[in-house]
Every structure is written in C-alpha cells, then in structure tokens.
Design a protein around this motif. Structure first.
Motif: not given
Length: 77
Positions: A50-51, A53-55, A57-58, A61, A63-65, A67
C-alpha cells in the motif's frame, strides 16, 4: 438538547407538508467510469504494498484507485 423553538419550527413545517418528490430526489452518487456497471474487487495488500502504491500515486498525481487501475492495465497489456 433540542430547543422548544426548534421543535416548534419542525412541527410547523410538518403540518404544512413536505414535497415528497423533492425529498426522494437524490444525487447520482459516485460518477461512473463508463457505460457499463462497475464491479468492486477486494484485494488484500500488505502495508508495504500500500505504501508503494500510495507513493507511486502521489508521484503521478493520481488517486490510489487510479494507480491500481493503471498498474492492472499495464500488466494486462
């Protein structure tokens, strides 16, 4: 606590009556992504996944979904 004035206001409003059509009217909810209905798929991921994916995604630019969908599209191509 609810004040007597609020109770009186609600009572007066109820006695006049409600516009049932206005009460039933609802927003569309979450906007669709296409013409076909979507399905929700549950996937278990570790905290590290998750980390990552979130990185990603950020960084892009997204969202998590977004990405996750992009990663799936890349994998399926």
């Amino acid at each position: 606590m609810v004040s007597d004035a609020s109770i009186q206001q609600w009572t007066d409003e109820a006695e006049v009556g409600y516009d049932v059509d206005a009460l039933k009217r609802r927003g569309r909810g979450r906007p669709g992504r296409g013409a076909e209905p979507m399905q929700v798929v549950a996937v278990r991921l570790t905290a590290e996944e998750l980390d990552a994916i979130d990185a990603a995604a950020a960084k892009n630019d997204m969202s998590r979904s977004e990405a996750i969908r992009a990663a799936l599209a890349h994998f399926a191509a």
